[in-house]
Design an enzyme around this catalytic site. Structure first.
Site, PDB file in Angstrom:
ATOM      1  N   ARG A 150      49.463  40.750  34.919  1.00  0.00           N
ATOM      2  CA  ARG A 150      48.093  40.429  34.462  1.00  0.00           C
ATOM      3  C   ARG A 150      47.887  40.781  32.982  1.00  0.00           C
ATOM      4  NH1 ARG A 150      48.413  38.423  38.840  1.00  0.00           N
ATOM      5  NH2 ARG A 150      46.790  38.339  40.436  1.00  0.00           N
ATOM      6  N   SER A 222      40.129  38.919  42.038  1.00  0.00           N
ATOM      7  CA  SER A 222      40.301  40.379  41.962  1.00  0.00           C
ATOM      8  C   SER A 222      39.491  40.912  40.790  1.00  0.00           C
ATOM      9  CB  SER A 222      41.763  40.731  41.738  1.00  0.00           C
ATOM     10  OG  SER A 222      42.539  40.274  42.803  1.00  0.00           O
ATOM     11  N   GLU A 317      39.791  43.482  35.828  1.00  0.00           N
ATOM     12  CA  GLU A 317      40.579  42.285  35.566  1.00  0.00           C
ATOM     13  C   GLU A 317      39.824  41.241  34.728  1.00  0.00           C
ATOM     14  OE1 GLU A 317      41.917  39.086  37.887  1.00  0.00           O
ATOM     15  OE2 GLU A 317      43.781  40.100  38.362  1.00  0.00           O
TER      16      GLU A 317
END
Ligand code: EPU
Length: 321
Positions: A150, A222, A317
């Site tokens: 990520r 998420s 995130e």
């Protein structure tokens, strides 16, 4: 995330010339700007004081095709899931596990999107971006994008200056399924040699069972990254929490943040109209379209509680503006 927020100024750009004009305009005016794709991974804390540039560059161009692979350039405003289905129909492989991820192409390299055992970095060849400081186009190879879990160079050195305009993929024409992810494996247990379409359908089935569609219930997928810790830290955590869920991540350990959030009791709580999704504790849902600061207040409470109970830092995130 379904928050009510207004932009001081807004423009949709449909070509690289329009994008360059918009960036010249913000430089001249000394205005802050941000690039908006599908918006599914963006959270506005409040109204945006500056220019929101909606990237709508479209186009899919085959650059090279051989018997065993295809090299394709996809503009940043193309829809991610439609691109996955476009590839499936042409027998260009490698993207099946990334079905149904919301958002547009330009956001994919930012956070190296990933799901069910595949990450963008496994299929990406290069990224083209426009630099809002030197006002030139640049191209980065896969290695130069510094992809990690990520994460990428676009969130670090190039944050706030690179506007991704297209992504190049090198995709094999022969299908090799990636079935390491336990739930996917379970869904396909009666298909020892699944086709690309079967893997794609299984991913859609697993995803639909757990993750709410942002168009039905506002959410950003998420909301937290799974924290990466040392093996020593896992040993300490296991002493207190023998059931803690973890995965090997190179020479480190990735912890299932969803497990910690659920254990800490957050699935049962609501906070100013914002709450955790019942089927996936990593997902914050905002059914009442509460403002961004209400969403962030819940996230901050969860972060503090996880720090207190597990001594683990949870990182957000979505991109917060
Ligand atoms: N778990 C719980 N409670 C829950 C959900 C999960 O305890 O409510 C535990 C389970 O033990 C499960 C483990 O957490 O085995 C991991 O859960 P899951 O397999 O659902 O994956 P995840 O780690 O929660 C990550 C990605 C998702 C991606 C899935 C599948 C991150 C931050 N999230 O979630 O990505 O779809 O794996 O690969 O890495 C996204 O980035 O928006 C996203 C949805």
């Amino acid at each position: 995330m379904g928050v009510p927020a207004l932009a001081e100024q807004f423009v949709s750009v449909n070509s690289s010339e329009e994008l360059q004009q918009a960036l010249h305009y913000v430089t001249e005016q000394g205005l802050p700007y941000m690039i908006l794709g599908g918006g599914s991974n963006t959270l506005f804390k409040q109204d945006y004081s500056g220019l929101v540039i909606h990237n709508q560059l479209t186009g899919i161009n085959v650059l090279e095709q051989t018997n065993d692979h295809v090299l394709v350039q996809v503009a940043a405003g193309e829809n991610w899931h439609q691109w996955v289905t476009y590839c499936l129909a042409r027998q260009w492989h490698g993207l099946e596990n990334l079905a149904l991820i919301p958002g547009l192409m330009g956001a994919a390299p930012m956070q190296n999107i990933g799901a069910y055992g595949v990450e963008l970095k496994d299929v990406l060849h290069a990224v083209e971006y426009f630099d809002s400081i030197d006002h030139r186009f640049h191209q980065l190879t896969n290695a130069e994008c510094e992809f990690d879990y990520r994460d990428s160079i676009f969130k670090k050195q190039l944050a706030g200056r690179a506007v991704i305009t297209s992504v190049r993929f090198k995709l094999p024409t022969k299908f090799s399924p990636v079935l390491g992810y336990p739930e996917l494996n379970k869904t396909l247990k009666n298909k020892p040699d699944p086709t690309a379409a079967e893997v794609f359908n299984a991913v859609c089935q697993v995803r639909n069972a757990k993750l709410p569609s942002p168009s039905a219930i506002p959410n950003s997928g998420s909301f937290f990254k799974n924290p990466v810790v040392s093996r020593g830290q896992l040993t300490e955590l296991r002493a207190h929490y023998p059931e803690i869920v973890s995965f090997v991540h190179g020479d480190k350990i990735k912890l299932a943040a969803a497990w910690m959030i659920e254990q800490a009791g957050w699935k049962q709580r609501e906070y100013d109209g914002v709450c955790i999704h019942q089927h996936q504790a990593l997902v914050i849902i905002n059914p009442g379209h509460r403002p961004g600061d209400a969403v962030l207040a819940l996230a901050k409470n969860i972060q503090a509680d996880i720090m207190r109970k597990f001594n683990v830092e949870l990182q957000l995130e979505p991109q917060v503006y």
